[in-house]
Enzyme design. Structure first.
Site, PDB file in Angstrom:
ATOM      1  N   SER A 142      57.032  66.740  49.841  1.00  0.00           N
ATOM      2  CA  SER A 142      58.082  66.636  48.819  1.00  0.00           C
ATOM      3  C   SER A 142      57.962  65.243  48.212  1.00  0.00           C
ATOM      4  O   SER A 142      57.458  64.319  48.873  1.00  0.00           O
ATOM      5  CB  SER A 142      59.465  66.775  49.463  1.00  0.00           C
ATOM      6  OG  SER A 142      60.476  66.296  48.587  1.00  0.00           O
ATOM      7  N   TYR A 157      65.033  64.465  56.494  1.00  0.00           N
ATOM      8  CA  TYR A 157      64.149  65.357  55.726  1.00  0.00           C
ATOM      9  C   TYR A 157      63.054  64.539  55.046  1.00  0.00           C
ATOM     10  O   TYR A 157      61.871  64.891  55.112  1.00  0.00           O
ATOM     11  CB  TYR A 157      64.991  66.104  54.687  1.00  0.00           C
ATOM     12  CG  TYR A 157      64.219  66.885  53.645  1.00  0.00           C
ATOM     13  CD1 TYR A 157      63.779  68.188  53.901  1.00  0.00           C
ATOM     14  CD2 TYR A 157      63.940  66.341  52.388  1.00  0.00           C
ATOM     15  CE1 TYR A 157      63.089  68.910  52.937  1.00  0.00           C
ATOM     16  CE2 TYR A 157      63.249  67.052  51.424  1.00  0.00           C
ATOM     17  CZ  TYR A 157      62.821  68.342  51.707  1.00  0.00           C
ATOM     18  OH  TYR A 157      62.140  69.051  50.744  1.00  0.00           O
TER      19      TYR A 157
END
Ligand SMILES: NC(=O)c1ccc[n+]([C@@H]2O[C@H](COP(=O)([O-])OP(=O)(O)OC[C@H]3O[C@@H](n4cnc5c(N)ncnc54)[C@H](OP(=O)(O)O)[C@@H]3O)[C@@H](O)[C@H]2O)c1
Length: 249
Positions: A142, A157
């Site tokens: 990401s 995350y």
């Protein structure tokens, strides 16, 4: 690697981006194992769409944070499809969020399990099969895992996605030249997860990109298709963020 008749396992194939990748692969003639955790209906719908195009697909369940479950998903794929040519690790979740001083050990573990260990376990289970075929692994990081782009509020995350970037480069050295290993680092890809967010927050995301809009799941599928078929690229992170990180610079 050619996609025609390639046997590809997509973890998280029931999710928004995963389903788009499965459809793309099915349309290109690949045989697709569509993995899911809870969304059986979503996975079966993707299978039906691929079969409707005249292709071959099956759905498989498993919590890939569990090593044994990952082994089972990979061996079921190999026995149903006759081998494995590609692994797309899409499974992931924005879990373990909150202010740093409130994060528990379980929050950190949840983020690492869902985003890092799902990929580690699937890749480890797939390695011997991909070695036989000269296959490909494509991880999903990401933009939050890149450089200074981690986000407060979802730092566990972000850290897990950063770990995937390091895993990509290290594993590419370890498994090459038999297996090519790359990752996609998506920016803001439109999924129903964004629907629940306040309009102001969504606007903040799109305003922070050069494109000024969300990326569609089918658009990001281009990146996975490329990294599954490349003969020369390995250990790379394909940042597909509409210019988000460019504007951070
Ligand atoms: N959308 C974005 O803007 C964006 C941006 C950057 C990165 N990403 C990454 O792209 C990937 C796909 O995201 P998405 O937006 O398509 O999300 P999504 O629709 O929520 O899909 C996530 C997928 O991961 C599966 N999954 C979650 N935890 C799992 C576990 N422990 N074991 C096995 N499967 C698990 C889910 O299965 P079930 O639904 O069947 O339970 C689902 O198929 C994720 O890795 C995400 O972090 C997304």
């Amino acid at each position: 690697m050619k996609l025609e008749s390639a046997r590809v396992l997509v973890t998280g194939g029931s999710g928004a981006i995963g389903a788009a990748v499965c459809r793309r692969l099915g349309a290109a003639g690949a045989m697709v194992a569509v993995h899911y955790l809870q969304n059986e209906e979503g996975a079966n719908q993707v299978v039906q769409e691929i079969e409707g195009m005249g292709g071959t697909a099956l759905s498989l369940v498993g919590d890939l944070a569990d090593r044994d479950a990952a082994e089972q998903v990979v061996s079921a794929t190999v026995s149903e499809l006759g081998g494995l040519d590609g692994l797309v690790c899409m499974a992931g979740a924005t879990v373990g969020g909150g202010p740093f001083d409130e994060l528990s050990a379980d929050d950190w573990r949840a983020a690492m399990d869902a985003n890092l260990m799902t990929a580690v376990n699937a890749a480890q289970a797939a390695q011997p099969h991909l070695e036989q075929t000269g296959g490909r692994i494509v991880f999903t990081s990401s933009v939050r895992g890149l450089g200074l782009a981690g986000r407060e509020g979802i730092m566990a995350y972000s850290a897990a996605k950063a770990a995937l970037i390091n895993l990509t480069t290290t594993l590419a050295k370890d498994l090459g030249p038999e297996i090519l290993v790359n990752a996609v680092a998506p920016g803001f890809v439109w999924t129903k997860n964004y629907e629940a967010m306040p309009e102001q927050l969504r606007k903040g995301f799109t305003d922070s990109t050069v494109l000024g809009r969300f990326i569609e799941p089918d658009e990001i599928a281009d990146c996975y298709e490329f990294l599954l078929t490349t003969e020369i690229v390995t250990g790379q992170i394909l940042v597909a963020d509409g210019g988000f990180t460019l504007k951070l610079a």
